[in-house]
Design an enzyme around this catalytic site. Structure first.
Site, short mmCIF file in Angstrom:
data_model
loop_
_atom_site.label_atom_id
_atom_site.label_comp_id
_atom_site.label_asym_id
_atom_site.label_seq_id
_atom_site.Cartn_x
_atom_site.Cartn_y
_atom_site.Cartn_z
N LYS A 289 0.83 -1.20 0.00
CA LYS A 289 0.00 0.00 0.00
C LYS A 289 0.87 1.26 0.00
O LYS A 289 1.93 1.26 0.61
CB LYS A 289 -0.86 0.03 1.28
CG LYS A 289 -2.01 -0.97 1.30
CD LYS A 289 -2.79 -0.86 2.61
CE LYS A 289 -3.88 -1.90 2.71
NZ LYS A 289 -5.01 -1.69 1.79
N ARG B 90 -10.42 -11.51 1.53
CA ARG B 90 -11.29 -12.52 0.91
C ARG B 90 -10.61 -13.88 0.91
O ARG B 90 -11.28 -14.92 0.98
CB ARG B 90 -11.69 -12.07 -0.51
CG ARG B 90 -10.52 -11.89 -1.44
CD ARG B 90 -10.87 -11.02 -2.65
NE ARG B 90 -10.99 -9.61 -2.28
CZ ARG B 90 -11.35 -8.65 -3.13
NH1 ARG B 90 -11.63 -8.92 -4.40
NH2 ARG B 90 -11.45 -7.41 -2.71
N1 BES Z 1 -8.19 -3.94 4.36
C1 BES Z 1 -8.32 -3.49 3.03
C2 BES Z 1 -9.62 -2.72 2.79
C3 BES Z 1 -9.75 -1.42 3.53
C4 BES Z 1 -9.09 -0.31 3.08
C5 BES Z 1 -10.55 -1.33 4.63
C6 BES Z 1 -9.21 0.89 3.74
C7 BES Z 1 -10.69 -0.15 5.30
C8 BES Z 1 -10.00 0.97 4.86
C9 BES Z 1 -8.32 -4.67 2.06
O1 BES Z 1 -7.55 -5.75 2.42
C10 BES Z 1 -7.79 -4.15 0.76
O2 BES Z 1 -6.68 -3.70 0.74
N2 BES Z 1 -8.60 -4.21 -0.30
C11 BES Z 1 -8.22 -3.74 -1.56
C12 BES Z 1 -8.73 -4.73 -2.57
C13 BES Z 1 -8.22 -4.47 -3.97
C14 BES Z 1 -6.72 -4.72 -4.04
C15 BES Z 1 -8.94 -5.39 -4.92
C16 BES Z 1 -8.87 -2.37 -1.80
O3 BES Z 1 -10.02 -2.18 -1.42
O4 BES Z 1 -8.19 -1.51 -2.34
ZN ZN Z 2 -5.52 -5.54 1.80
#
Ligand code: BES
Ligand code: ZN
Ligand code: ZN
Length: 498
Positions: free
Chosen positions: A278, A352
């Site tokens: 990230k 997921r």
């Molecule tokens: N934990 C994150 C989602 C999230 C982000 C929750 C910010 C709360 C605040 C999750 O694991 C994630 O990173 N999801 C990605 C999925 C994408 C790579 C398909 C997202 O939502 O960007």
């Molecule tokens: Zn994630």
């Protein structure tokens, strides 16, 4: 520990809280209780700075032996008044007073409010609001001034409550138990991620079952997780120096023949994104990525405390998502416990993956229903903001019941779609499915494709998935301080009760 008391008369107190609807004079409220205060009340009523607007507060110092302060609190318009307004007003008053180092507080509840709600509900709501408001994550504050004081005595004064003391006191206990469970969830979430490791989460679960022996907790460690062939969960966990834990909590409070509701919560103790790392600004707050897991732990705790006559199982796959030489990679193919193969398109879509194995495992219990709570997608936050969670369900009945429970608990949800286009989007050329996919554009419909991924693992069981966009906030509100907010516990308890 705060002592709560139901009473028909105003005791000696540091602050008497007097709620007032917008546009009404406060005089009608106090008159029946104690005419001594009448002149002050009339005086305040003549001042234009207090009109009863929602969350407005005004403090006067009556110079009385019994009552050090009177705080008027605005309830807003009577026609818009709900139990949530009440909880917000109670919470806001609690935080204001706690910040002033006031620890003996009396809530006066006028008949106009008592008429609207049952004694048990009203006292439970009041106490839960106080408990949640009084919580502050101040462990790392080194100056005594910056720490929240413990509240000593809260008295709730209301004629109808005092008359129905048994019910009111039951409400007090309920409010305490739900508030405590929510605060336990918040504490787990607020704890820094190098302390709140998967092992630490497992210890928290064991601590709960020590306190509530009706809850049976099993922790599966790495060899057992491997033996179960939870390949997706293992894949995500590989990059971390901390070993994963699969936490199983069981509470069999219902009939022997009744199938359990299985709750599943995402327990990623820190989500760096893994190798699909990230950006700096998106990694902040990722300690909260275990709040779904914490919520299902808190729920089973509250269910046991309330002695709910239900069978409940909580499953929490707990691990950390980190980049390293041992980390799983984009392009890897993982095999879930049920044999489904998954192509990894992005290691940041880890939630997921760990949930897929938990859902497979859930079927061992022949569940009546499966409900999962997960901070699954940023897309859900983009869609709904931070005060409402996304709800997905393969069953309209479960969706309707969950929505109603969420509304009653003041934790709103909004249903978002599952459907063929989302299921199509996560198909893979080389494996059964992939862990990313969009409809129309790789970034479109992220919350729905995330949910569609989970759906692959759900057999013929009613299922709901909550994408928790609403479980923490950088910004405090007048009735709750910043950080994790315990989202989900109140709704699930309401849901399980019905
Ligand atoms: N934990 C994150 C989602 C999230 C982000 C929750 C910010 C709360 C605040 C999750 O694991 C994630 O990173 N999801 C990605 C999925 C994408 C790579 C398909 C997202 O939502 O960007
Ligand atoms: Zn994630
Ligand atoms: Zn995550």
């Amino acid at each position: 520990m705060t002592k709560y008391n139901i009473s028909g008369v105003i005791p000696k107190t540091e602050c008497l809280i007097v709620p007032v609807f917008e546009g009404q004079t406060p005089e009608a409220f106090l008159k029946p209780i104690d005419p001594v205060f009448f002149p002050y009340v009339q005086y305040v009523a003549t001042l234009k700075d207090f009109t009863g607007k929602k969350l407005q507060q005004s403090v006067i110092f009556p110079g009385d032996e019994l009552v050090d302060r009177i705080m008027y609190v605005g309830l807003g318009k009577e026609k818009d008044f709900t139990i949530h307004t009440w909880k917000q007003v109670v919470g806001a008053a609690t935080i204001s007073l706690q910040d002033r180092r006031v620890d003996t507080i009396t809530f006066f509840i006028p008949d106009s409010i008592l008429e609207k709600f049952e004694a048990e509900l009203l006292s439970a709501a009041t106490v839960a609001a106080v408990e949640v408001a009084a919580y502050k994550y101040d462990r790392y504050k080194t100056e005594a001034d910056a720490k929240a004081i413990d509240l000593k005595q809260i008295t709730i004064v209301g004629k109808a409550l005092a008359k129905d003391k048994r019910r009111s006191e039951r409400g007090v206990l309920e409010g305490q138990q739900i508030g405590e469970a929510a605060n336990m969830v918040r504490e787990l979430g607020n704890t820094p991620p190098s302390i709140m490791t998967p092992e630490h989460m497992a210890e928290a679960a064991q601590k709960i079952s020590k306190e509530y022996p009706e809850i049976h907790t099993t922790i599966l460690s790495l060899p057992q997780i491997k033996k179960l062939k939870m390949g997706c969960f293992l894949g995500v966990a590989k990059g971390s120096d901390y070993e994963p834990k699969f936490i199983i909590m069981e509470y069999w409070g219902g009939r022997k023949t009744e199938k359990p509701v299985v709750l599943i919560g995402k327990g990623v103790t820190f989500d760096s994104g893994g190798l699909s790392i990230k950006p700096t600004d998106f990694m902040i707050n990722m300690k909260y990525d275990m709040l779904g897991g914490a919520a299902v732990m808190g729920t089973i705790q509250a269910a046991a405390a309330l002695k709910l006559k239900r069978n409940i199982v909580s499953l929490i796959p707990a691990c950390e998502n980190m980049p390293s030489g041992k980390a799983y990679r984009p392009d890897d193919i993982l095999t879930a416990m049920n044999g489904t193969t998954v192509e990894v398109g992005n290691t940041d879509a880890e939630g997921r993956l760990i949930l897929s194995d938990a859902i497979c495992y859930a079927h061992k219990f022949q569940p009546k229903e499966i409900i999962d709570l997960a901070t699954l997608t940023g897309a859900c936050m983009v869609a709904l903001g931070t005060e409402r969670a996304g709800l997905f369900a393969n069953d309209d009945n479960v969706a309707a019941r969950y929505t109603a429970a969420a509304s009653a608990a003041g934790e709103e949800v909004w249903r978002l779609p599952l459907g063929e286009e989302y299921s199509e989007a996560i198909k893979s050329d080389i494996a059964d499915i992939q862990n990313v996919g969009g409809v129309g554009h790789p970034r479109y419909a992220g919350a729905s494709t995330g949910a569609a991924f989970l759906q692959v693992f759900v057999k013929d069981v009613p299922w709901a998935h909550l994408d928790l966009s609403s479980c923490y906030s950088d910004r405090g509100r007048p009735w709750i301080r910043s950080g994790a907010n315990g989202y989900g516990v109140a709704t699930l308890i309401e849901y399980l009760r019905k």
